[in-house]
Design an enzyme around this catalytic site. Structure first.
Site, mmCIF file in Angstrom:
data_model
loop_
_atom_site.group_PDB
_atom_site.id
_atom_site.type_symbol
_atom_site.label_atom_id
_atom_site.label_comp_id
_atom_site.label_asym_id
_atom_site.label_seq_id
_atom_site.Cartn_x
_atom_site.Cartn_y
_atom_site.Cartn_z
ATOM 1 N N THR A 185 0.858 -1.173 0.000
ATOM 2 C CA THR A 185 0.000 0.000 0.000
ATOM 3 C C THR A 185 0.894 1.223 0.000
ATOM 4 O OG1 THR A 185 -1.617 1.270 1.235
ATOM 5 C CG2 THR A 185 -0.235 -0.220 2.528
ATOM 6 N N GLU A 329 -4.586 -3.010 4.613
ATOM 7 C CA GLU A 329 -4.107 -3.493 5.919
ATOM 8 C C GLU A 329 -5.144 -4.330 6.657
ATOM 9 O OE1 GLU A 329 -3.621 -0.464 4.725
ATOM 10 O OE2 GLU A 329 -1.782 0.449 5.498
ATOM 11 N N LYS A 437 -6.420 10.129 -3.109
ATOM 12 C CA LYS A 437 -6.900 8.892 -3.715
ATOM 13 C C LYS A 437 -7.716 9.232 -4.958
ATOM 14 C CE LYS A 437 -8.045 4.370 -2.192
ATOM 15 N NZ LYS A 437 -8.911 3.490 -1.434
ATOM 16 N N TRP A 442 -3.868 5.245 -4.950
ATOM 17 C CA TRP A 442 -3.166 6.226 -4.125
ATOM 18 C C TRP A 442 -2.165 7.083 -4.890
ATOM 19 C CZ3 TRP A 442 -5.439 7.171 0.102
ATOM 20 C CH2 TRP A 442 -5.975 6.163 0.894
#
Ligand code: ADP
Length: 543
Positions: A185, A329, A437, A442
């Site tokens: 991420t 996550e 975003k 991202w």
């Protein structure tokens, strides 16, 4: 007294074993990268995955080795999804839309030993291969007839290595706590962080995701993940569909509305994607007077879902919207909006209001909101705090980091600002984390600011996300020039280009005399957004 029940490790391979045994002929239909639509089944996916497991052994792959995979949502990707963990190896999903620099970083950081890739991304990897010293070889996910001439070292043809095996070696048994997948991420700082999923965490997560009050997936459903399998654990669709015995439709590389509409025609009842995809599909349906006869539910997450999208799906097409929130996550499901009895009695307007929340968590997800000092805040639906989460599908530590990402009681701070109401419905209100975003992907603002500061005439720079009707947010760079200087926008953007993918570059450069700061001297993105609002700032394509 100890339990006298059987020990049955929770491995993801048990999911495909179950699907192949009890839902053997359920169709798994995909648009191949070569073009044609192909039809497989859970039995066939398992059979190919078993052969792949054997082929990986022959290539020298050992349990625990990391295997990269850069591929769209296809039937072959589902075979790799199980064939790699089946060999005890760890599947590292790669997003081809990342910049060259980001890809080189994550492939080397995760220590990918081999990389599987789709035919059309071979050129992407050819451009990186010289910087990937640890990668021993590549497998192009195609047949011999389509195998390209390639400069990739030690390149193999997927269908050939799979066809060379019998598949009768079985899965390589590993501990249920062993790693089976990695997703990076790009989160809050410039450096991407690796989230390592386990067999057990993925099985538990999929079991909770398919529950009636979550996705409510059954063997009578056909699920189409538009969200890429390389994005946030593929939103668990690759595990949840076979676990429930659902059919699956894999849309391949083309995610334009016309192509998606064609794939929905294969009896899809449930689909999942970020709001941007649905805005485009709804416009296409309206323009062409199309209907959605089979579709029953659509999972929308990744960014907040606009009210108009919920209304259009439900009122015009009779498709129920399931607004969900999650993170890479968190495997990724954190919450999903389904109606508790208290909400059912509110009538349609009250229910629609509720759907603007991201809903409530399933069993195995525990939530809290806290202030900056860690004090728990009330669940009154009004008090905003830092949203924290814990559970067996939540990250404890990022790959190769020395410190835990969660506190001693396992609370992981999401960086999202939220309220929770007395029934446990979560409303995402803002972001504490400093990120942008766009279209569900991202863009690191800190990285953008640092590279912009590399221009000698830039005194200070701040990247902010500006609301955009199609992409949710688009990045804009706010710049304070050095005294007496006026650095041209194209010169600043030129400095960013080597470090960012094209779609990540700012839409505009705005010059100001001063950027607002917080009490501790950091750039205040909140105040900066307010300042741009007061200036009545509009993105170049929104005038
Ligand atoms: P995902 O693909 O599940 O969105 P990411 O890790 O890329 O996973 O992004 C997670 C972040 O995306 C969240 O922390 C939150 O900021 C944002 N997000 C996800 N879902 C929603 C939602 N429904 N509403 C608002 N923001 C969301």
């Amino acid at each position: 007294m100890l339990s006298m029940m059987q020990d049955w490790p929770l491995r993801v391979t048990s999911i495909i074993d179950h699907a192949a045994k009890y839902h053997a002929q359920r169709p798994v239909i995909g648009r191949s990268v070569e073009g044609p639509i192909v039809t497989s089944s859970w039995a066939e996916v398992r059979e190919k995955a078993l052969r792949l497991t054997q082929a990986l052994g022959r290539l020298g792959i050992k349990p625990g080795d990391v295997i990269g995979c850069m591929a769209w949502n296809t039937v072959r990707h589902m075979e790799v999804w199980y064939g790699v963990p089946g060999a005890g190896a760890v599947l590292h999903s790669l997003n081809p839309r990342l910049s060259r620099e980001q890809l080189i970083y994550i492939i080397n950081h995760a220590e990918d030993r081999w990389i599987f890739c789709d035919l059309d991304v071979v050129p992407v990897l050819e451009g990186l291969a010289g910087d990937l010293p640890r990668v021993a070889g590549y497998v192009v996910m195609t047949d011999r007839a389509h195998m390209p001439e390639t400069s990739l070292p030690n390149a193999h043809c997927y269908e050939e290595i799979v066809a060379a095996e019998t598949g009768d070696g079985g899965w390589v048994p590993v501990d249920e706590r062993a790693a089976c997948g990695i997703c990076y991420t790009s989160g809050t700082t410039g450096e991407p962080k690796g989230v390592v999923y386990g067999h057990r965490s993925n099985v538990l997560h999929a079991m909770c995701f398919v529950q009636v009050d979550m996705l409510g997936l059954s063997c009578n459903d056909v699920m189409m993940p538009v969200v890429p399998l390389f994005h946030a654990n593929g939103w668990s669709t690759g595990f949840s569909a076979p676990l429930a015995g659902s059919g699956m439709v894999l849309p391949g590389r083309h995610l334009d509305p016309a192509s998606l509409y064609e794939m929905l025609g294969h009896g899809v009842t449930v689909t999942a994607a970020v709001p941007t995809v649905w805005l485009m599909l709804l416009a296409h349906l309206r323009e062409n007077g199309l209907k959605l006869p089979d579709l029953e539910r659509v999972v929308i997450g990744g960014s907040s879902c606009p009210r108009a999208v919920i209304e259009a799906f439900q009122d015009d097409y009779g498709v129920r919207v399931l607004h969900a929130w999650g993170m890479t996550e968190t495997s990724p499901l954190g919450t999903l909006c389904s109606f508790k009895p208290e909400v059912r009695s509110r009538g349609s307007d009250g229910q629609l209001d509720c759907q603007l929340t991201v809903g409530h968590p399933p069993f195995t997800v525990d939530l809290a909101i806290r202030d900056d000092d860690g004090n728990a805040l009330p669940w009154d639906g009004e008090t905003q705090g830092r949203l924290q989460i814990r559970g067996p599908g939540v990250v404890r530590r990022y790959l190769k980091k020395d410190e835990d990402a969660a506190d001693a009681e396992n609370w992981f701070d999401t960086g999202d600002a939220a309220t929770i109401d007395p029934l446990g419905y979560v409303r995402i209100t803002d972001r504490f984390k400093d990120v942008i975003k766009s279209g569900g992907e991202w863009i690191s603002s800190i990285e953008m600011e640092n590279f912009a500061l590399g221009h000698p005439d830039v005194a200070e720079a701040a990247a902010v996300g500006i609301p955009h009707p199609k992409w949710d947010e688009r990045p804009v760079l706010v710049v304070v020039p050095q005294p007496g200087k006026q650095p041209p926008a194209d010169e600043i953007i030129e400095r960013l280009k080597p470090h960012f993918a094209k779609w990540q570059l700012p839409d505009d450069v705005v010059y100001v005399d001063e950027i607002p700061h917080t009490a501790t001297g950091k750039i205040s993105k909140l105040k900066l957004r307010q300042m741009l609002d007061e200036m009545d700032y509009r993105l170049p394509d929104q005038h």
